[in-house]
Design an enzyme around this catalytic site. Structure first.
Site, short mmCIF file in Angstrom:
data_model
loop_
_atom_site.label_atom_id
_atom_site.label_comp_id
_atom_site.label_asym_id
_atom_site.label_seq_id
_atom_site.Cartn_x
_atom_site.Cartn_y
_atom_site.Cartn_z
N SER A 82 42.89 34.85 43.42
CA SER A 82 42.20 34.80 42.12
C SER A 82 40.82 34.20 42.37
O SER A 82 40.60 33.00 42.18
CB SER A 82 42.99 33.97 41.11
OG SER A 82 44.27 34.54 40.89
N PRO B 195 35.07 33.07 39.53
CA PRO B 195 33.74 33.65 39.80
C PRO B 195 33.19 33.37 41.19
O PRO B 195 32.00 33.53 41.41
CB PRO B 195 32.87 32.98 38.74
CG PRO B 195 33.48 31.63 38.58
CD PRO B 195 34.96 31.81 38.78
N CYS C 100 45.06 24.54 37.15
CA CYS C 100 44.28 23.57 36.37
C CYS C 100 45.09 23.13 35.15
O CYS C 100 44.55 23.00 34.05
CB CYS C 100 42.94 24.17 35.95
SG CYS C 100 43.08 25.71 34.99
#
Length: 600
Positions: free
Chosen positions: A314, A317, A441
Site C-alpha cells: 500500500s 502517496p 495507523c
C-alpha cells in the site's frame, strides 16, 4: 576630632588663643538663629546636645589647647534637622541588628533559614492534607434518571460535564470508600462513557471500546491528546541532501526547528515557520519529505538493505516507499503497489521529485499478489488500510463516522492482505531471510493483535523483535481473548504517551511455505491424513511383494530411485551416461566427400 582638625590651624599659641573666643562667638550666634526656626521640643533637645558638645569641646580644649575644636566647614553637619535625626536613629538600630547578625556564625544563619523553610512547608503540607481528606471522604452524587432527563431540556456547559468526569474518575479510583450505596461500578462507568462522548464528540460505542482497552483514566488522556495537533515533522532525503545542510538552509529562511529524536537520524521537528514548509525551494528540489514521526517506524523496523527486492503493498502517496529507497541507497528493486490508480499519481510525482530510481509502480489487488508473485520478495511492507483511530487529530470525522462494525470489516480485509503478503515472501532469501512488517495507523485490537494472531495460526511464521527501543508492547489479552505470547514483541505508539500518531508495528519472519495443521479445515485435514495412509500402505505392499519374489529389500540403485520417484515425489537423478559420441562430425564428413566426388 579635635586633634585631626587642629593640625590645620596656625602654629602660634597666641594666635590660637585669640581665634578661639571668636569661633565660639560665631558658633553661639549660629545656634541662636537655628533654635528660633525649630520647634520648642527640638530646641530643648538641641540645646542639651549643644551643651554636651560644648562640655566635650571644653574638655578637649583643656586636654589639648593647641588645636581648635571646630572649623567653619563643620557648621553644616553640627546641627542636623529632625528628619535626619530620625533617620540616624533608624540607621543606628539597623547597625545594631547588623552587628548582631555579624556576631552570628554562617552556620547559625543557614540553620535559621532552613527552620523557616521547613515550617512553611509543613504548614502547606498540613493544608493540602486537610483538602485531600475532605475531597477523598466526600461522596459523589451520581445523577439519577430524572436529573438526566432534566439535563436533556437544557444546555449543559462543558465545564460542568468535565467536573463530573473528574469526580467519577475520583470515585472509580477509590470506589469502596467514595461510592454511593446501592450504586454499582458499571453505573459509574456508563455515565462516564456518556459524558466523555458528549464532551469530545465521539460515538458512544467507540468511547466504550476505548474504555475497555485503556481503562477510564487513560481513556481521558487518550481522547484529550487526540484533539491536540501533532508536531510537524519532515524527513531529510539523504539521496540529495544531508540533515545538517538542510537544517541550516531552512534556518536561514527563518524556520525554527529541532532534531526529531535520538532514534531518527533524518527527522526534523518544525517548531515555527514564517514560510509554508510544503512550498520551499528545498521541498521542490526533493531535499525533504513531509512525513509524520510514527510513519517512519515501520520502515526502520523493516530495515531494507541495498540490493533487496522489496514490495510495498500500500504505497501511495510514496512516503514510506521513498524512505525504503533512501535506506537501500537506490540499489535493488521496489514494487510500489496500490489499488487505486488515482492515488499512484502522487506516488510517481514524489518518486521523481525525491530522485528515486528503483521504484516500479503498479495497481494490483493486494489480496492476489501472493498468487501472482509467490515466494518472490526478500522484504515486504504492509501498511494496511485501517479505520484511522490513531490519527484522529488529522481527521476528526473519524469520531462520528467509524463504528465497531467498520473496524471489524477492516480487520477481515487486513487478514487477507497479510496472508497474501506472507505467500509472496521468500523465506529462502540469503540476504534477509524473509522479513515483513505489518503496520496500521489504528489503536484497535481488532485490527492489530487479532490480525497478527490469526496469521500465526494460518502460516508458518514467527514474530520477532521490531528493533525499536521505544513504544509500548502489544496486548497479549483483551477481554476473553488470549493471544500468542510472542505478540508482546509488537510495538504500539500513542499520542498521549509518545506525542505521536497512534500506530502499530509488528515484524514477522517467514519460516517455511508449509501451513500448520491448525490452518486447515477438518475436511482438508481428513483428506491429507487419508493420502498419507495410502502412501504408507502402498510402501508396505511394495515391500511385501519384494519379499514374496525373493528379491532383497536393498537392491540396485536404479530400482531404489524408481521407488523414491513413485512414493516420495522426488525428481529422479540423472544417470551418468559417460562421454557422448561425436556423431555429427562423422556424419558430415562422408557427405562432404560425396559432394566433392560428384563435382569432380
Amino acid at each position: 576630632m579635635g586633634q585631626r582638625r587642629g593640625s590645620s590651624a596656625p602654629k602660634g599659641k597666641a594666635r590660637q588663643k585669640k581665634s578661639e573666643p571668636e569661633e565660639e562667638r560665631k558658633i553661639s550666634s549660629e545656634e541662636e538663629s537655628s533654635s528660633e526656626e525649630s520647634s520648642d521640643n527640638t530646641e530643648e533637645s538641641e540645646d542639651e546636645e549643644e551643651s554636651s558638645d560644648g562640655n566635650e569641646a571644653e574638655d578637649s580644649e583643656k586636654g589639648n589647647s593647641k588645636t581648635p575644636l571646630f572649623s567653619d566647614e563643620n557648621v553644616a553637619w553640627l546641627k542636623p534637622k529632625k528628619s535626619k535625626l530620625l533617620d540616624s536613629e533608624e540607621e543606628d538600630d539597623d547597625d545594631e541588628d547588623d552587628d548582631m547578625d555579624e556576631e552570628e556564625l554562617e552556620v547559625e544563619r543557614q540553620s535559621k533559614l532552613l527552620d523557616m523553610e521547613m515550617e512553611a512547608e509543613q504548614e502547606e503540607a498540613d493544608a493540602e492534607m486537610r483538602r485531600t481528606i475532605e475531597q477523598e471522604t466526600e461522596i459523589f452524587h451520581l445523577p439519577t434518571e430524572d436529573e438526566l432527563e432534566q439535563e436533556k431540556n437544557r444546555v449543559v456547559p462543558p465545564s460542568e460535564i468535565r467536573s463530573r468526569v473528574e469526580s467519577i474518575l475520583g470515585v472509580l479510583a477509590d470506589f469502596k470508600s467514595r461510592r454511593e450505596h446501592n450504586r454499582s461500578r458499571s453505573e459509574y462507568v456508563d455515565q462516564l462513557i456518556i459524558d466523555l462522548s458528549e464532551l469530545y464528540g465521539y460515538l458512544p460505542e467507540l468511547m466504550e471500546y476505548f474504555v475497555s482497552m485503556f481503562g477510564p483514566s487513560e481513556t481521558l488522556e487518550f481522547v484529550d491528546a487526540s484533539d491536540r495537533p501533532r508536531p510537524l515533522v519532515i524527513r531529510t532525503n539523504t539521496l540529495k541532501a544531508r540533515r545538517k545542510d538542510l537544517a541550516s538552509s531552512l534556518m536561514k529562511r527563518g524556520v525554527s526547528l529541532d532534531p526529531l529524536a535520538n532514534w531518527s537520524k533524518v527527522g526534523l521537528k518544525i517548531i515555527e515557520s514564517p514560510v509554508p514548509i510544503g512550498a520551499t525551494p528545498e521541498y521542490l528540489s526533493g531535499h525533504y519529505m513531509l512525513q509524520s514521526a510514527a510513519s517512519m517506524c515501520p520502515v526502520l523496523s523493516l530495515s531494507p538493505q541495498p540490493g533487496d527486492k522489496v514490495l510495498d503493498m500500500s504505497a501511495a502517496p510514496g512516503g514510506k516507499t521513498s524512505y525504503i529507497a533512501q535506506l537501500m541507497r537506490n540499489k535493488g528493486a521496489i514494487i510500489a503497489n496500490d489499488l487505486k490508480p488515482e492515488r499512484q499519481k502522487a506516488t510517481v510525482a514524489n518518486m521523481h521529485r525525491l530522485g528515486v530510481k528503483i521504484a516500479i509502480t503498479c495497481t494490483h489487488d493486494g489480496r492476489k499478489l501472493g498468487k501472482k508473485f509467490p515466494r518472490t520478495f526478500d522484504r515486504i511492507l504492509l501498511d494496511a488500510p485501517c479505520s484511522g483511530l490513531g490519527v484522529i487529530s488529522r481527521d476528526p470525522s473519524v469520531k462520528v463516522q467509524r463504528t465497531i462494525l467498520d473496524v471489524q470489516k477492516n480487520s477481515h480485509l487486513q487478514k487477507e492482505l497479510l496472508l497474501a503478503a506472507i505467500d509472496a515472501l521468500n523465506h529462502k532469501s540469503k540476504k534477509s531471510g524473509g522479513i515483513m512488517v505489518y503496520s496500521t495507523c489504528s489503536v484497535s485490537v481488532y485490527e492489530n493483535e487479532e490480525v497478527v494472531n490469526y496469521a500465526l495460526q494460518k502460516r508458518h511464521i514467527k514474530i520477532i523483535d521490531a528493533g525499536l527501543d521505544f513504544g509500548k508492547p502489544g496486548f497479549v489479552r483483551y477481554k476473553h481473548q488470549r493471544f500468542h505470547p510472542s505478540v508482546a514483541l509488537t510495538r504500539r505508539f500513542y499520542p498521549h504517551v509518545h506525542n505521536m500518531d497512534g500506530f502499530f508495528v509488528a515484524k514477522i519472519q517467514k519460516l517455511s511455505d508449509r501451513k500448520p495443521e491448525d490452518s486447515l479445515e477438518p475436511q482438508e485435514k481428513q483428506e491429507i491424513d487419508d493420502e498419507a495412509e495410502k502412501e504408507v500402505k502402498a510402501h508396505e505392499e511394495n515391500k511385501q511383494k519384494r519379499k514374496a519374489d525373493g528379491k532383497p529389500i536393498h537392491i540396485k540403485e536404479n530400482s531404489k530411485k524408481k521407488v523414491r520417484s513413485e512414493h516420495l515425489s522426488i525428481p529422479p537423478k540423472k544417470q551418468n551416461q559417460g562421454k557422448k559420441k561425436k556423431t555429427n562430425a562423422k556424419v558430415t564428413k562422408p557427405r562432404r566427400h560425396r559432394a566433392q566426388a560428384t563435382d569432380v
